[in-house]
Design a protein around this motif. Structure first.
Motif, PDB file in Angstrom:
ATOM      1  N   ARG A  28      15.257  29.002  53.499  1.00  0.00           N
ATOM      2  CA  ARG A  28      16.596  28.960  54.083  1.00  0.00           C
ATOM      3  C   ARG A  28      16.729  30.060  55.136  1.00  0.00           C
ATOM      4  NH1 ARG A  28      21.540  26.971  52.443  1.00  0.00           N
ATOM      5  NH2 ARG A  28      20.550  26.210  50.547  1.00  0.00           N
ATOM      6  N   PHE A  29      17.319  29.707  56.277  1.00  0.00           N
ATOM      7  CA  PHE A  29      17.497  30.660  57.374  1.00  0.00           C
ATOM      8  C   PHE A  29      18.782  30.303  58.097  1.00  0.00           C
ATOM      9  CE2 PHE A  29      16.604  32.514  61.589  1.00  0.00           C
ATOM     10  CZ  PHE A  29      16.139  33.768  61.209  1.00  0.00           C
ATOM     11  N   ARG A  30      19.629  31.326  58.332  1.00  0.00           N
ATOM     12  CA  ARG A  30      20.957  31.084  58.897  1.00  0.00           C
ATOM     13  C   ARG A  30      21.750  30.095  58.041  1.00  0.00           C
ATOM     14  NH1 ARG A  30      22.705  29.080  62.895  1.00  0.00           N
ATOM     15  NH2 ARG A  30      24.009  30.579  63.975  1.00  0.00           N
ATOM     16  N   GLY A  31      21.455  30.054  56.753  1.00  0.00           N
ATOM     17  CA  GLY A  31      22.172  29.185  55.842  1.00  0.00           C
ATOM     18  C   GLY A  31      21.733  27.733  55.882  1.00  0.00           C
TER      19      GLY A  31
ATOM     20  N   LYS B 192      10.727  41.258  62.160  1.00  0.00           N
ATOM     21  CA  LYS B 192      12.190  41.297  62.155  1.00  0.00           C
ATOM     22  C   LYS B 192      12.661  40.864  60.778  1.00  0.00           C
ATOM     23  CE  LYS B 192      15.011  38.283  64.312  1.00  0.00           C
ATOM     24  NZ  LYS B 192      15.844  37.688  65.380  1.00  0.00           N
ATOM     25  N   VAL B 193      13.445  41.720  60.136  1.00  0.00           N
ATOM     26  CA  VAL B 193      13.871  41.492  58.760  1.00  0.00           C
ATOM     27  C   VAL B 193      15.370  41.196  58.750  1.00  0.00           C
ATOM     28  CG1 VAL B 193      13.886  42.406  56.412  1.00  0.00           C
ATOM     29  CG2 VAL B 193      12.129  43.164  58.040  1.00  0.00           C
ATOM     30  N   LYS B 194      15.735  40.058  58.186  1.00  0.00           N
ATOM     31  CA  LYS B 194      17.145  39.722  58.056  1.00  0.00           C
ATOM     32  C   LYS B 194      17.786  40.586  56.969  1.00  0.00           C
ATOM     33  CE  LYS B 194      17.791  36.460  61.098  1.00  0.00           C
ATOM     34  NZ  LYS B 194      18.814  36.538  62.147  1.00  0.00           N
ATOM     35  N   VAL B 195      18.953  41.131  57.288  1.00  0.00           N
ATOM     36  CA  VAL B 195      19.732  41.926  56.341  1.00  0.00           C
ATOM     37  C   VAL B 195      21.173  41.419  56.375  1.00  0.00           C
ATOM     38  CG1 VAL B 195      18.274  43.991  56.501  1.00  0.00           C
ATOM     39  CG2 VAL B 195      20.146  43.694  58.122  1.00  0.00           C
ATOM     40  N   ALA B 196      21.980  41.937  55.453  1.00  0.00           N
ATOM     41  CA  ALA B 196      23.409  41.591  55.387  1.00  0.00           C
ATOM     42  C   ALA B 196      23.641  40.114  55.083  1.00  0.00           C
ATOM     43  CB  ALA B 196      24.138  41.988  56.676  1.00  0.00           C
ATOM     44  N   GLU B 197      22.670  39.454  54.454  1.00  0.00           N
ATOM     45  CA  GLU B 197      22.844  38.046  54.116  1.00  0.00           C
ATOM     46  C   GLU B 197      23.964  37.896  53.090  1.00  0.00           C
ATOM     47  OE1 GLU B 197      20.401  35.046  54.923  1.00  0.00           O
ATOM     48  OE2 GLU B 197      20.722  36.341  56.637  1.00  0.00           O
ATOM     49  N   PRO B 198      24.813  36.877  53.222  1.00  0.00           N
ATOM     50  CA  PRO B 198      25.872  36.662  52.240  1.00  0.00           C
ATOM     51  C   PRO B 198      25.304  36.570  50.825  1.00  0.00           C
ATOM     52  CG  PRO B 198      26.215  35.263  54.152  1.00  0.00           C
ATOM     53  CD  PRO B 198      24.873  35.902  54.332  1.00  0.00           C
ATOM     54  N   GLY B 199      25.978  37.246  49.902  1.00  0.00           N
ATOM     55  CA  GLY B 199      25.533  37.227  48.518  1.00  0.00           C
ATOM     56  C   GLY B 199      24.495  38.268  48.170  1.00  0.00           C
ATOM     57  N   THR B 200      24.085  39.089  49.157  1.00  0.00           N
ATOM     58  CA  THR B 200      23.105  40.140  48.893  1.00  0.00           C
ATOM     59  C   THR B 200      23.758  41.508  49.088  1.00  0.00           C
ATOM     60  OG1 THR B 200      22.287  40.273  51.183  1.00  0.00           O
ATOM     61  CG2 THR B 200      21.275  38.634  49.728  1.00  0.00           C
ATOM     62  N   THR B 201      23.052  42.554  48.701  1.00  0.00           N
ATOM     63  CA  THR B 201      23.561  43.915  48.772  1.00  0.00           C
ATOM     64  C   THR B 201      22.668  44.777  49.652  1.00  0.00           C
ATOM     65  OG1 THR B 201      22.256  44.693  46.890  1.00  0.00           O
ATOM     66  CG2 THR B 201      24.396  43.656  46.392  1.00  0.00           C
ATOM     67  N   VAL B 202      23.139  45.968  49.949  1.00  0.00           N
ATOM     68  CA  VAL B 202      22.315  46.916  50.705  1.00  0.00           C
ATOM     69  C   VAL B 202      21.059  47.267  49.917  1.00  0.00           C
ATOM     70  CG1 VAL B 202      22.228  49.220  51.734  1.00  0.00           C
ATOM     71  CG2 VAL B 202      24.278  47.834  51.988  1.00  0.00           C
ATOM     72  N   ASP B 203      21.177  47.335  48.607  1.00  0.00           N
ATOM     73  CA  ASP B 203      19.984  47.583  47.787  1.00  0.00           C
ATOM     74  C   ASP B 203      18.933  46.497  48.022  1.00  0.00           C
ATOM     75  OD1 ASP B 203      21.035  49.873  46.673  1.00  0.00           O
ATOM     76  OD2 ASP B 203      21.782  48.882  44.870  1.00  0.00           O
ATOM     77  N   ASP B 204      19.384  45.240  48.100  1.00  0.00           N
ATOM     78  CA  ASP B 204      18.459  44.139  48.387  1.00  0.00           C
ATOM     79  C   ASP B 204      17.794  44.329  49.742  1.00  0.00           C
ATOM     80  OD1 ASP B 204      19.161  42.802  46.001  1.00  0.00           O
ATOM     81  OD2 ASP B 204      20.878  41.849  46.984  1.00  0.00           O
ATOM     82  N   ASP B 205      18.597  44.725  50.743  1.00  0.00           N
ATOM     83  CA  ASP B 205      18.056  44.928  52.087  1.00  0.00           C
ATOM     84  C   ASP B 205      17.017  46.047  52.105  1.00  0.00           C
ATOM     85  OD1 ASP B 205      19.763  42.953  53.039  1.00  0.00           O
ATOM     86  OD2 ASP B 205      21.316  44.387  53.626  1.00  0.00           O
ATOM     87  N   VAL B 206      17.325  47.139  51.434  1.00  0.00           N
ATOM     88  CA  VAL B 206      16.395  48.264  51.386  1.00  0.00           C
ATOM     89  C   VAL B 206      15.089  47.848  50.722  1.00  0.00           C
ATOM     90  CG1 VAL B 206      15.994  50.554  50.391  1.00  0.00           C
ATOM     91  CG2 VAL B 206      18.200  50.019  51.461  1.00  0.00           C
TER      92      VAL B 206
END
Length: 326
Positions: free
Chosen positions: A22-25, A104-118
């Protein structure tokens, strides 16, 4: 010159390409590929865009299909694209981008947290090593406060830049000022491709890098004019195109992109199907600069449903009428 609608539709095919993740929903990318006198071209504005925004995408299709652009290089370096996946899945995904030294790493995805991004960025850095260039892309989904917190935590991973960490030009300017000590550069994407004035973000001093996409800006000719006027480093990226649209991007990147950066044109690796038997996937970290030949068997295999085909043909007809009336 604007081709007649009949000429545009004479050899046009609506496809629905499955994505590996899934990408861009979305999990299926719809697009129209059509043939002009200069070769195959693409019209694929995202389905939620209105006709006014889609008009630039049709101008791009016409520019590429009805203009003989000359390649300025044989190939261009590209980045790997890491969607909002679990850290344990990062290594397998990066294996689809052989030779790429930028991610390039996608971050700030809906339903995720900053911990997930890190955790995701940490996994990318661990797999690719200390010398790789790592970018993050928030698609404007953070507030300024959220972006400050997130980038403070992500800065230790030595980011090349943060792409569209906030939505508006004033927010980007404020954020850029507030994180000046972090050493994280700000790149603008949506503030370029979705803006009535794509150079406003550069004039406002709100970004260090511009991300430029051929289709949303009206094609190679129009995008080159933006790059020439920007006065900032520019990175050419895809709009989740088929390999036909990626070919358009490679011509732009070869001619006008700032040296030393990898283009975001390796996204054919994200698809489980394409319109060609020879897709523009990365080899040794690069993709060739070339026009793509569409395969009749592939467009038949991945043909959109009759109702979606009718929807896209009606959309193309409306947008063509809009350009004709301009």
């Amino acid at each position: 010159m604007l081709p007649d609608l009949a000429e545009l539709l004479a050899d046009a095919h609506v496809v629905a390409l499955p994505m590996r993740v899934r990408f861009r929903g979305i999990t299926t990318r719809e697009a129209v590929v059509l043939r002009g006198p200069s070769g195959w071209t693409e019209f694929s504005p995202f389905v939620e865009y209105d006709d006014a925004e889609a008009a630039a995408w049709l101008r791009a299709a016409i520019d590429f299909g009805w203009t003989d652009h000359e390649p300025a290089a044989d190939s261009v370096p590209v980045n790997a694209t890491v969607p909002g996946i679990a850290p344990d899945d990062v290594a397998d995904l990066l294996a689809r981008y052989p030779g790429c030294t930028t991610a390039k790493v996608k971050v700030a995805e809906p339903g995720t947290t900053v911990d997930d991004d890190v955790a995701r960025v940490a996994a990318v850095r661990r797999v690719m090593g200390p010398d790789a260039a790592v970018r993050v892309d928030a698609n404007g989904l953070w507030s300024v406060e959220q972006a400050v917190v997130a980038l403070e935590r992500l800065a230790p991973f030595d980011l090349q830049y943060a792409e569209q960490p906030a939505a508006t030009v004033p927010e980007l300017a404020e954020l850029r000022s507030r994180i000046a000590g972090l050493g994280v550069r700000i790149a603008a994407d949506e503030s370029v491709r979705k803006a009535t004035d794509p150079l406003a973000v550069a004039r406002a001093g709100a970004a260090d890098v511009l991300v430029v996409k051929a289709q949303p800006l009206g094609g190679i000719t129009a995008a080159r004019a933006v790059i020439a006027s920007a006065g900032l480093p520019c990175v050419v990226s895809s709009a989740l195109d088929t390999s036909v649209g990626l070919g358009m991007g490679t011509f732009l990147a070869a001619a006008a992109m700032t040296p030393g950066y990898a283009a975001g044109l390796g996204t054919a690796a994200m698809f489980a199907g394409d319109v060609t038997v020879d897709p523009l996937v990365p080899v040794d970290g690069r993709v060739p600069v070339r026009r793509v030949e569409v395969s009749s068997a592939m467009v038949e295999r991945f043909a959109a449903s009759p109702d979606r085909t009718a929807w896209w043909r009606a959309r193309l007809e409306r947008v063509h009428a809009r350009l004709a009336a301009a």
